[in-house]
Design an enzyme around this catalytic site. Structure first.
Site, PDB file in Angstrom:
ATOM      1  CE  LYS A 182      -1.874   2.991   2.734  1.00 37.88           C
ATOM      2  NZ  LYS A 182      -2.032   4.148   1.851  1.00 37.88           N
ATOM      3  N   GLY A 212      -5.467   3.863  -1.609  1.00 39.18           N
ATOM      4  CA  GLY A 212      -6.556   4.467  -0.843  1.00 39.18           C
ATOM      5  C   GLY A 212      -5.971   5.117   0.386  1.00 39.18           C
ATOM      6  CE  LYS A 213      -9.552  10.172   1.826  1.00 42.35           C
ATOM      7  NZ  LYS A 213     -10.599  11.005   2.402  1.00 42.35           N
ATOM      8  N   GLY A 214      -4.901   5.871   4.224  1.00 42.69           N
ATOM      9  CA  GLY A 214      -4.359   5.059   5.306  1.00 42.69           C
ATOM     10  C   GLY A 214      -5.442   4.595   6.260  1.00 42.69           C
ATOM     11  CB  SER A 215      -8.118   6.495   7.976  1.00 43.97           C
ATOM     12  OG  SER A 215      -8.582   7.145   6.800  1.00 43.97           O
ATOM     13  CD  GLU A 216     -11.582   5.777   3.270  1.00 45.29           C
ATOM     14  OE1 GLU A 216     -12.213   6.790   3.554  1.00 45.29           O
ATOM     15  OE2 GLU A 216     -11.382   5.396   2.087  1.00 45.29           O
ATOM     16  N   GLY A 218      -5.433   1.264   4.370  1.00 46.60           N
ATOM     17  CA  GLY A 218      -4.288   0.866   5.205  1.00 46.60           C
ATOM     18  C   GLY A 218      -4.764   0.118   6.438  1.00 46.60           C
ATOM     19  CD  GLU A 256      13.699   0.536   8.398  1.00 41.58           C
ATOM     20  OE1 GLU A 256      14.236   1.435   9.061  1.00 41.58           O
ATOM     21  OE2 GLU A 256      14.322  -0.453   7.966  1.00 41.58           O
ATOM     22  CB  CYS A 291      13.393   8.760   7.489  1.00 42.46           C
ATOM     23  SG  CYS A 291      14.239   7.735   6.280  1.00 42.46           S
ATOM     24  CD  GLU A 393      10.404  12.766  10.731  1.00 39.75           C
ATOM     25  OE1 GLU A 393       9.279  12.314  10.993  1.00 39.75           O
ATOM     26  OE2 GLU A 393      11.283  12.095  10.164  1.00 39.75           O
TER      27      GLU A 393
HETATM   28  P1  NAP Z   1       2.650   8.319   7.634  1.00 43.65           P
HETATM   29  O1  NAP Z   1       1.657   9.393   7.732  1.00 43.65           O
HETATM   30  O2  NAP Z   1       3.009   7.558   8.844  1.00 43.65           O
HETATM   31  O3  NAP Z   1       2.116   7.320   6.497  1.00 43.65           O
HETATM   32  C1  NAP Z   1       2.852   6.198   6.101  1.00 43.65           C
HETATM   33  C2  NAP Z   1       1.914   5.199   5.449  1.00 43.65           C
HETATM   34  O4  NAP Z   1       0.990   4.706   6.419  1.00 43.65           O
HETATM   35  C3  NAP Z   1       1.073   5.787   4.328  1.00 43.65           C
HETATM   36  O5  NAP Z   1       0.931   4.833   3.303  1.00 43.65           O
HETATM   37  C4  NAP Z   1      -0.235   6.068   5.016  1.00 43.65           C
HETATM   38  O6  NAP Z   1      -1.340   6.112   4.127  1.00 43.65           O
HETATM   39  C5  NAP Z   1      -0.316   4.861   5.920  1.00 43.65           C
HETATM   40  N1  NAP Z   1      -1.253   4.975   7.041  1.00 43.65           N
HETATM   41  C6  NAP Z   1      -1.671   6.084   7.688  1.00 43.65           C
HETATM   42  N2  NAP Z   1      -2.556   5.763   8.644  1.00 43.65           N
HETATM   43  C7  NAP Z   1      -2.704   4.425   8.609  1.00 43.65           C
HETATM   44  C8  NAP Z   1      -3.483   3.488   9.348  1.00 43.65           C
HETATM   45  N3  NAP Z   1      -4.302   3.860  10.317  1.00 43.65           N
HETATM   46  N4  NAP Z   1      -3.380   2.190   9.030  1.00 43.65           N
HETATM   47  C9  NAP Z   1      -2.556   1.775   8.050  1.00 43.65           C
HETATM   48  N5  NAP Z   1      -1.810   2.601   7.308  1.00 43.65           N
HETATM   49  C10 NAP Z   1      -1.874   3.919   7.590  1.00 43.65           C
HETATM   50  O7  NAP Z   1       4.018   8.859   7.029  1.00 43.65           O
HETATM   51  P2  NAP Z   1       4.179   9.858   5.812  1.00 43.65           P
HETATM   52  O8  NAP Z   1       3.627  11.178   6.221  1.00 43.65           O
HETATM   53  O9  NAP Z   1       3.663   9.232   4.585  1.00 43.65           O
HETATM   54  O10 NAP Z   1       5.781   9.890   5.658  1.00 43.65           O
HETATM   55  C11 NAP Z   1       6.628  10.650   6.458  1.00 43.65           C
HETATM   56  C12 NAP Z   1       7.162   9.847   7.628  1.00 43.65           C
HETATM   57  O11 NAP Z   1       7.799   8.652   7.180  1.00 43.65           O
HETATM   58  C13 NAP Z   1       8.226  10.600   8.390  1.00 43.65           C
HETATM   59  O12 NAP Z   1       8.007  10.447   9.757  1.00 43.65           O
HETATM   60  C14 NAP Z   1       9.513   9.915   7.977  1.00 43.65           C
HETATM   61  O13 NAP Z   1      10.563  10.033   8.883  1.00 43.65           O
HETATM   62  C15 NAP Z   1       9.063   8.504   7.836  1.00 43.65           C
HETATM   63  N6  NAP Z   1      10.016   7.750   7.003  1.00 43.65           N
HETATM   64  C16 NAP Z   1      10.858   6.832   7.586  1.00 43.65           C
HETATM   65  C17 NAP Z   1      11.782   6.126   6.834  1.00 43.65           C
HETATM   66  C18 NAP Z   1      12.719   5.131   7.460  1.00 43.65           C
HETATM   67  O14 NAP Z   1      13.291   4.330   6.715  1.00 43.65           O
HETATM   68  N7  NAP Z   1      12.926   5.137   8.766  1.00 43.65           N
HETATM   69  C19 NAP Z   1      11.852   6.332   5.452  1.00 43.65           C
HETATM   70  C20 NAP Z   1      10.998   7.263   4.890  1.00 43.65           C
HETATM   71  C21 NAP Z   1      10.082   7.965   5.663  1.00 43.65           C
HETATM   72  P3  NAP Z   1      -1.841   7.480   3.429  1.00 43.65           P
HETATM   73  O15 NAP Z   1      -0.692   8.410   3.349  1.00 43.65           O
HETATM   74  O16 NAP Z   1      -2.307   6.978   2.108  1.00 43.65           O
HETATM   75  O17 NAP Z   1      -2.966   7.994   4.251  1.00 43.65           O
END
Ligand code: NAP
Ligand code: MG
Length: 492
Positions: A182, A212-216, A218, A256, A291, A393
């Site tokens: 996803k 689709g959305k994370g909340s749906e 995911g 991660e 990140c 962050e």
């Molecule tokens: P995020 O908001 O945590 O979202 C990551 C993924 O999780 C997206 O696909 C998101 O879907 C999904 N998601 C959100 N809520 C969910 C739920 N309730 N159930 C299942 N999936 C759900 O992160 P982001 O804003 O996309 O990315 C930025 C973050 O990623 C930063 O904190 C960054 O540091 C971190 N990051 C870490 C690494 C590493 O290797 N450590 C690498 C890259 C990025 P939607 O976006 O579609 O809603």
């Protein structure tokens, strides 16, 4: 000049069981083109539980045959994907630029090449998924095997969807798992394009992509009882939910997560090479949306003014703007939400007593840069290590700088965070560099350079930056296989 490259690709589909499909509802979600406010890069289906159920079922059905294939054959598929991807770097880089706003010249092509390299690396180590023999005596054959787990759910963020999509695909598939991927709805298009390419070399159902959305979509994936492992890259906040979901069913999880990584510059590193290293480590050419970004700079007091002057001068020369322009070095922030978050941090810090924007600040409200979500490189001096700007962050091109005099103090400030992803140390005194590398609480440390991760390096965070290691053979074995111990009585 680049106007035609900014055109929306229209509606994309999802990959379920080898078929390209929309959502049951027929609904699509827009993907922004961040370099041109108010325009779209494309649209993706808005999937929910029903589509996720079908994707997981397809992956379950594809699992036995994929698992039973010799590992080297699975590796060969990865090598073919690497070749095919390398032949299409330009197409991938363009779509990547369109949906993420990253500059094509400095980021999009590079990430596409890294992605091909990832397929080549994991394809090459496929036959290293080996077990051991335990020496229990001549009449007992006791050995272990590495077996795949089953259906893996891979959830990735928007900031590096190509490399991270490839990472989940390779690490899950090479040991014989099947995958439901996803991507983030904020940047799903290049990940889907990658799946289109992969599908040419894979049996149906081995790789599935739901959007689709994370909340749906995911959440439906997290809660699905058919998932044997959750591999998540994203924020620490969502990471906590992932771990809770895994706890419900006692399934393994790799996380991660976010970072707020330190850069420590010693007095003997007051030179242009270090300035460039600091700029690289801060990932300014990715608008700081990494990140591993070294977003907290700890500068020795004796070189503070001089080094900061050089750094500012160099950043003034960084060309920001249309990401398709070949001379652009820094593109746009991924979307309105993230842009507002970054601006919120900048605006709030500007109001704090003592804080000084040495360069950058709030983005221009008129002119070409106001047409997209552009934020100039920003450095704050006069900050307190307890403020939000130094603790949280930002995930934007914002660097804070704090002077230090005593090494112990520098290390203490560096470690004063709940994150522990990466760290960068600059000194010509290698023993000092190594002592500091050992003292920082981070999973990924670099001395005298500010570069990113290379496939083969075990990568992952300490503290709340994550659990588990990925990117390497060892990471793949630990995170994507389970060990079985078998003993045979030869005297029977
Ligand atoms: P995020 O908001 O945590 O979202 C990551 C993924 O999780 C997206 O696909 C998101 O879907 C999904 N998601 C959100 N809520 C969910 C739920 N309730 N159930 C299942 N999936 C759900 O992160 P982001 O804003 O996309 O990315 C930025 C973050 O990623 C930063 O904190 C960054 O540091 C971190 N990051 C870490 C690494 C590493 O290797 N450590 C690498 C890259 C990025 P939607 O976006 O579609 O809603
Ligand atoms: Mg998000």
């Amino acid at each position: 000049m680049t106007e035609s490259l900014h055109k929306s690709i229209g509606q994309e589909l999802m990959l379920i069981d080898g078929q390209w499909v929309g959502a049951d509802s027929g609904e699509f979600l827009p993907v922004e083109n961040p370099a041109k406010k108010g325009t779209e890069a494309g649209q993706v289906p808005r999937a929910g539980k029903a589509e996720v159920d079908r994707a997981v079922l397809a992956a379950q059905n594809a699992f036995p045959a994929w698992r039973d294939m010799p590992a080297r054959e699975r590796g060969k598929a990865m090598l073919k994907i690497a070749d095919a991807l390398e032949a299409q770097v330009e197409d991938f880089a363009r779509l990547y630029t369109l949906e993420t706003g990253n500059a094509i010249a400095t980021q999009s092509r590079g990430e596409t090449m890294l992605t091909a390299d990832m397929f080549r690396y994991f394809g090459g180590v496929a036959s290293e998924i080996k077990g051991e023999v335990v020496p229990l005596g001549e009449t007992l054959l006791s050995y272990s095997r590495r077996e795949p787990l089953g259906v893996v759910a891979g959830i990735i963020p928007w900031n590096a969807p190509l490399a991270l999509g490839a990472l989940k695909i390779t690490m899950a598939l090479v040991p014989g798992n099947t995958l439901v991927l996803k991507p983030s709805v904020e940047a799903p298009l290049t990940a889907i394009k990658l799946a289109r390419l992969c599908a040419e070399f894979l049996p149906p159902g081995v790789l599935n992509v739901v959007t689709g959305k994370g909340s749906e979509c995911g959440q439906a994936l997290l809660d699905h009882p058919g998932i044997a492992k959750l591999s998540f890259t994203g924020s620490t906040e969502v990471g906590q939910r992932i771990m809770q979901a895994a706890a419900e069913r006692i399934i393994p999880v790799s996380l991660e997560l976010g970072g707020k990584s330190p850069q420590i510059v010693f007095p003997d590193a007051n030179d242009d090479e270090t300035v460039q290293g600091v700029i690289n480590a801060m990932r300014f050419i990715r608008q700081g949306q990494s990140c591993t970004a070294g977003s907290r700079l700890f500068l020795h007091a004796s070189i503070y003014d001089d080094f900061l002057g050089r750094l500012t001068e160099k950043l003034k020369g960084l060309k920001i703007g249309d990401p398709f322009d070949e001379t652009t070095q820094m593109g746009a922030i991924v979307n309105r939400n993230q842009y507002e978050t970054v601006c919120g941090y900048i605006g709030e810090t500007l109001k704090l007593p003592g804080a000084n924007a040495v360069i950058g600040g709030m983005p221009p409200e008129t002119g070409p840069l106001s047409e997209g979500y552009f934020v100039e490189p920003t450095i704050f001096s006069g900050v307190d290590n307890e403020w939000r700007i130094t603790k949280e962050e930002v995930f934007g091109p914002v660097l804070t700088v704090i002077p230090w005099e005593d090494e112990t103090e520098a290390i203490q400030m560096s470690n004063d965070t709940h994150y522990g992803l990466s760290a960068f140390i600059f000194t010509r005194d290698i023993s000092k560099g190594l002592k500091t590398a050992q003292a920082v609480e981070s999973g990924f440390v670099q001395v005298n350079q500010g570069l990113g991760i290379v496939p083969g390096q075990s990568y992952g965070g300490f503290k709340q930056s994550g659990i588990g290691r990925e990117w390497s053979l060892e990471g793949m074995l630990e995170s994507f296989t389970r060990r079985k111990s078998i003993t045979v009585n030869l005297a029977y």
